[in-house]
Each structure stands twice: as structure tokens, then as C-alpha cells.
Design a protein around this motif. Sequence first.
Motif, short mmCIF file in Angstrom:
data_model
loop_
_atom_site.label_atom_id
_atom_site.label_comp_id
_atom_site.label_asym_id
_atom_site.label_seq_id
_atom_site.Cartn_x
_atom_site.Cartn_y
_atom_site.Cartn_z
N VAL A 1 26.42 5.39 34.21
CA VAL A 1 26.76 6.55 35.03
C VAL A 1 27.09 7.70 34.11
N ARG A 2 26.64 8.87 34.45
CA ARG A 2 26.96 10.05 33.66
C ARG A 2 28.17 10.77 34.25
N GLN A 3 29.02 11.21 33.38
CA GLN A 3 30.15 12.05 33.80
C GLN A 3 29.63 13.46 34.00
N PRO A 4 29.81 14.05 35.21
CA PRO A 4 29.20 15.36 35.50
C PRO A 4 29.91 16.49 34.75
N LEU B 1 22.44 18.81 30.65
CA LEU B 1 23.07 19.41 31.82
C LEU B 1 23.52 18.35 32.82
N ASP B 2 23.02 17.13 32.66
CA ASP B 2 23.40 16.05 33.56
C ASP B 2 24.74 15.43 33.16
N GLY B 3 25.34 15.91 32.10
CA GLY B 3 26.61 15.35 31.64
C GLY B 3 26.41 14.27 30.59
N LEU B 4 27.53 13.60 30.25
CA LEU B 4 27.52 12.58 29.21
C LEU B 4 27.57 11.19 29.84
N SER C 1 15.62 20.92 40.47
CA SER C 1 14.41 21.21 39.72
C SER C 1 14.25 20.32 38.49
N ARG C 2 15.30 19.68 38.04
CA ARG C 2 15.20 18.86 36.83
C ARG C 2 14.55 17.52 37.16
N THR C 3 13.63 17.11 36.30
CA THR C 3 12.91 15.85 36.52
C THR C 3 13.10 14.84 35.39
N THR C 4 13.67 15.25 34.28
CA THR C 4 13.88 14.35 33.15
C THR C 4 15.32 14.48 32.67
N PRO C 5 15.83 13.50 31.92
CA PRO C 5 17.22 13.56 31.45
C PRO C 5 17.50 14.83 30.65
N SER C 6 18.71 15.36 30.82
CA SER C 6 19.10 16.61 30.17
C SER C 6 20.58 16.56 29.89
N ALA D 1 19.70 24.78 23.82
CA ALA D 1 20.03 23.64 22.97
C ALA D 1 19.26 22.40 23.37
N SER D 2 19.03 22.23 24.63
CA SER D 2 18.36 21.02 25.10
C SER D 2 16.85 21.17 25.20
N GLY D 3 16.35 22.39 24.88
CA GLY D 3 14.91 22.60 24.94
C GLY D 3 14.36 22.62 26.35
N LEU D 4 15.19 23.00 27.35
CA LEU D 4 14.77 22.92 28.75
C LEU D 4 14.70 24.29 29.40
#
Length: 769
Positions: free
Chosen positions: A84-87, A110-113, A103-108, A21-24
Motif C-alpha cells: 500500500v502506498r502512503q498518499p 505522485l502516488d506517494g511512498l 489521468s495517470r496510468t503507470t506508477p509515479s 523529477a519523475s519524468g511525467l
Amino acid sequence: MAARRGRWTGLLARASAALLASGLVGVLCAAPAAAGPAATADYPAVVEIDAVAPKVAHENESVTITGKVLNSGRTKLKSPTVKVRQPQARPMKTRSEIDLTESRTTPSTLDGLALDQPSEDVGDLEPGQSEDFTLTVPVSALKVRETGPYELAVDVWGSTGGEQPHPLGIGRTYLPYQGKDVAQPSQLAVVWPLTHAPVLVAQTMADADQTPVLRDDSLTAELTGDGRLNRLVEIGTGMPNLTWAIDPNLLDTVFAMTKSYRVQKPGTSGESASEENTVPGTGRDAATAWLAKLRTALASSGSEVVSLPYADPDLASIAHNGAGLNGMDNALRKAVTAGQITTEARLSVDARSDVAWPYRGLLDQRTAAVAAVAGGRIVLVDGKSLPESEKLSFTPGAARSIGNGQTAVVSDPVLAAMFQPDLASAHDRTLTEQHFLAETMAIAHQQPEHPRGLLVLPPRTLTVGTAQALHDSVQEAAAGGWVAQATLEKVAGMTPDKEASTSVPESYPSDAAAGELSTAELSATMQLQDGVDQLMMILTRPERVRESFSAAMVRSMSTEWRDQPKAGAEYRLGARTYLDNLKSAVRVVPKSVVTLPGDNATMLVSVKNGLTQSVGNLELHVTSTQPNRLRIDYPVQPLVLDATTNSSLRFPVEAQVNGPVQVTAQLWTTGPDARPYGEAMEFTVDVTSVASGVVYVIVGGTVLMVLAGVRFSLQRKKRRAAGEVDEDPDRPVDGSAAAGTGTEPPSDADPSSAADDTDRVAGDEKVDH
């Protein structure tokens, strides 16, 4: 890392939908990266998290996050707002999930809302401009309820043009949450290195106290104030059950600095120390205070002291390039014994010497074998050298048997990698500390009823910032209850996991091998011992040289030179040059031509002792290359020389003919293992006037031979003319048989004349020039 690949399967099944869904999806193929900020054209905002307080969250608390936002792009960031993102709703149960976060380098997604509150507008940011932020969020707003590590992300929302606000960048770290579930604590050992590149040299001053000499005075700055070694002692003092790994050579050097010492001037490393080429050292007070501080730290913290072999020789270099060199095994054993004695004497503590620490903890079979020679019953190993099976579903304990009576204590590769760089900034320290807490909490909850032993193995060159981060990380994990600080001895004695890797590889990493001491360098170092042994044979006070050179030889092989190869090469060259200078200080004085005005003379050969002590157990051997022309009557003479003196030895010689003859003068040691000492000196003896008696004898003998030949020829002609057949053409005409046998003098010989010739020769032999 390899041990955790097998645990990815379940995680992938749960995360694939969100990734699609996030293209990651492509992130799974990316190499793990640090959780630090990254900037791209689409995400120009760099978010640095400098502090998280508290580091471990509990129910009904708030967490404060401080940091800064930097515009690394080329356009203005308009109205950037930090949020702040809620995990995710549950903690990261496996270490593989932590790997994915790394491994993640850009917003996703998966980082929460992103939460609406708290938020902070940092104002428009021009390119290159930064602004600090502080956000405080209740733990309840993060929706964390279950014990475990969670991702804690802060991102920046705004625009670079007229578009709607959107994420411009993100910074990630971890927030361990301690709920009701409690795991049995892992037993964690931390190795705390106190090492330094050798600065004490083989030279000492010539005074009665043998004042020590250092190659530079750089150690002084490290022993006081914010100096590295001073801060390591101060930081380590606050850590109970710490395992201090100490180079005894460092202790010897610091102890030497507590008294009067000298420092070499630049460019004089191979010279004998004197007032002219050294300056007074300045670190006496700093050294005295540091030693006292270290003794106090070791006495009060219940810590364990590991004495590394003296000067910390490079086991891997020796294993790969010097294991077969004559005397190497013996040198290693002596380094171990001397190291333990030195450590215990300087610190007044009990120290263990059965721990081997190869460079960077990298191990192969040959290095393990050399470690065993050096008494390494316990070997400190980086987990990269013993990768775990991909089928292993948990982090195994650090201890495992690797054969040959050795136990490897393996540092988890992820934990070890955290403390390799210099964590000089608050941002780097915070990321490392939170990551450490997340990893160790995940390990403890893999099998919460079965605690295991862990090891943290920092580099020998542990910096102050990294040491502080390691201290804070361990203290915080211990306060959280999932880690208990333990000594190396305790962790090494824990029951090994049967599934843990015990296979020591045959190969060695090529990048590490490139920096090893070469065979030529190690061979030249070991040859120092041969030179020292020979020098010891002639000195009347060998103790003034023996110990300092033996120590310098081991220092030449120190692991510390891996990070300072140029300085190591200079140290080795200085030691070899100094030894050569000492040996050559006792030598035959050079000469080119010696003229002898006759056939008998007394030849003088001089020997110089440039040392500041007497020498003995020497002989001078003088050898003629043509003894039939020039004979030396007493070619070997014993020799004893006082300090800084010359002596001339008298050698009676006898010449047979005029002209030049080559002669060699060579010093030899005496005793059962006699051998040449130093370089041989060659010179020419030119005989200009052999005495007349000798010439008369030679000329007279020649004339008689010619006359006899003429006489025999005339006799043969006379017989042939008479028609006789002579069966013995060499028989004299008078037929005397005795004349041809030599048993009696011939009838026409003049006894008085023969006696005169003999007397003349005898008289010539007695001539004394």
C-alpha cells in the motif's frame, strides 16, 4: 470537465517540480482515463481493487483492501509483493487534482511512498495467472488527518529477471477521510429509470375481452428474480427521496400481463392475432408480483414519481426530423396526458408530467423547443450539453433557467459518466463508488457553507450492477454527511448560481444524431393516424381498434429504439402492415371482365368485409370511363356489411354500342369528410350484342343521309342544266320552305313509319336482361 480547466493553474505550479523529477510532465497532455489498472511491457502486473472497507475512513480505524494481481506479460513475475502506498500529506482540495490522478496510468512518485507494512507475497505468477490479496492498513499509517479525498494506491513490487525488485504495476482508487471539518451537505437528486422497449402491439384477440398481444415474452424474465426491472425496484426501495422516472407504457404492458395475454409467433408481426399465430403468455404471476412490489416501494419511501410521456417518445429525433409533421405536436401532448393518467391509475400515486428527458440528456435549441411543446417545464440535461465557463472556480448548482419558462436540471458530466457503463464486476463497482465519494466530497468542501443541488442522471438502460453501485455510492455519501438525498423537485427549485451556464447550444452531437429516427420513419409513423382515422369512420365498434393503434403509433417513436434500431424498425413495420391488412379487409372483390349480352343489363359488383365487426358509413361508387357508350343509371349505392360477409350490389347499365368499356369501382366513406376508402378496382365491361332496334335506327339513319345527299346532288345538276342560278343550293326541288326548317315534318315523310321507329327504340329501352 471544461469548467474545471481554469482551476488547474495553482495545481500546476505546485506539482511541476515533482512532475519534472519523475519524468511525467507528458501526463498533463494525456486524456483523462479511468483509475483502473493498465499494463505495459514495463508494467506487466495488473492490480484490481475489488473492495475497500470501510469506504470512508475515520480516525483510529483500519482500512481493508482486497483485490487480485494478474500477470498480463509474457514472462514470469518473480516474488511479486503487494504493498500500500502512503498518499500525499494533504487531501485533494480541487476536482482538478482528482482529474490528474485519473489521468495517470503507470506508477509515479505522485502516488506517494510504498509502505513496508502491510505487504503480501502472492507467489510467482506465470503469464496469465492471477492471485488474490488482502491488505489491512491502519488509518494512522496513511498519515491522513485533514477532511477530504485522498488517493489510495496498491502496487506490486518484484522482478521479471535477475534485476532488483521494482514496481511492476499499480492500482488506484480513492479514500475519503472524514475529519473534524464538516461541510453543509449537497442536495443530491437521483433519477431512477423504469423503462423498457415496447412489447405490447396494436393487435388484440377477437374475443370479447380483447386479450392483449405482445411481440415477445422477454419482459417476464425482467420482472422476477435477478431480472433487471425486478432488481431496480428492490434496490430503489432502499433509497429515500428517490425520483422514479417511469414509462407509462411499461406499466400498461405489465398490467396487461397480469391477466390472460398472448405472444406473437416469430414472423407474424403484421398479421391479425389468432389462436394459430400466437401462444399463451407465461408472465402473469411475475407481472402481478412486480406491480405490487413497485406500489409498495413508492408508498413507503417518500419518493417522487415522474411520468414520462406515454411510450417515452424520442424528443430529439422529433425535434430534428419530425417537428413539422402534421399532427406531431398534438400526438406529443396526448402522450403526456395519457402518460400521467396511466401512471396514476396503475400505481395509485400522484405523478408529475412536466419533466422532459431527451435521449442521454443531450440538449440543443430545437430539442428544448419540442420538450416545451410536450409540457417539459423541467428538462433533464447532461452537463456536456451546457459546458461551464473555464473561469468558474466551483461546481455550480444543477438548476438553471434556460428561457421559455423552462428550467434545466443539469447532471454533472463527471458524475453522470460514472454510471453510464454496466458495472458488472466488483472491481468496476468499487472504483466507481470510491471515485463518486471523492468527487462529491470535493464538491461539498468547495464552499462548505453554501450547499448546492446536484443531479445524477443514469442511462434509461440502467443495469443491475450499475444500479447497485449508484445505490451504495449515494448511501455512503449520505452517511458521511456531505450529501443529502433530495427529490428532483427540490433540486430544481433551488436558487440558480448566477455564474452557471444557461446557453443552450444550436448544434447537436453527430454521434447521437446518427442513431435518430429519420424523417421518413417519423412521417410513416404519423401517417398511421390518417389510416386509423379512416378505419374508424367505417367501424361500428371503433373503440376496439382506436386506443391500441394510437398507443402503437407513439410506441413506434420510443426513445428505447435508440439502443435497439432493428427491433424498432420491425415494430414500426408490424404496426403499418397490420393497419394495411385491417383496411384492406374491407374491399371490392376483384374482377377482370364482365360480359353484357345486350344493351340493357344489371351489373353485379361484390364487396367483402373480412373484419370481425360490422362496417357502415360506406358507399360504393361505380364509374364508366365512357358514359356515352356505357351508362350506369345508379352509380352510387350505400353499403352496410356484417362481420366476415360478402355482399353484391346491383347496378343497372345501358350500352349504346358493342365492345369493351373500362369501369372503376371505388369505396367511399360518407359524411362531411367523405374520402376514397382503399384501392380502386378497375375492370372491363364487354358488350357483345346491342339489341336490333338500336342497330336498325343507326343503319336506317345512315341510309337516309346517303339518299338525301344523292337527291340534293341531282337537283343541283338539273338546275344548272336549265340555266338557273340557285341562291339556296340545299333547297328541295319542290321549293317547300318548311321542308328545310324542321318545324314541320316533310310532305313525303311517313308519320306511321316514324312512329314505328320510335316505338321500336322505346321497346328496346325497356328490355331487361
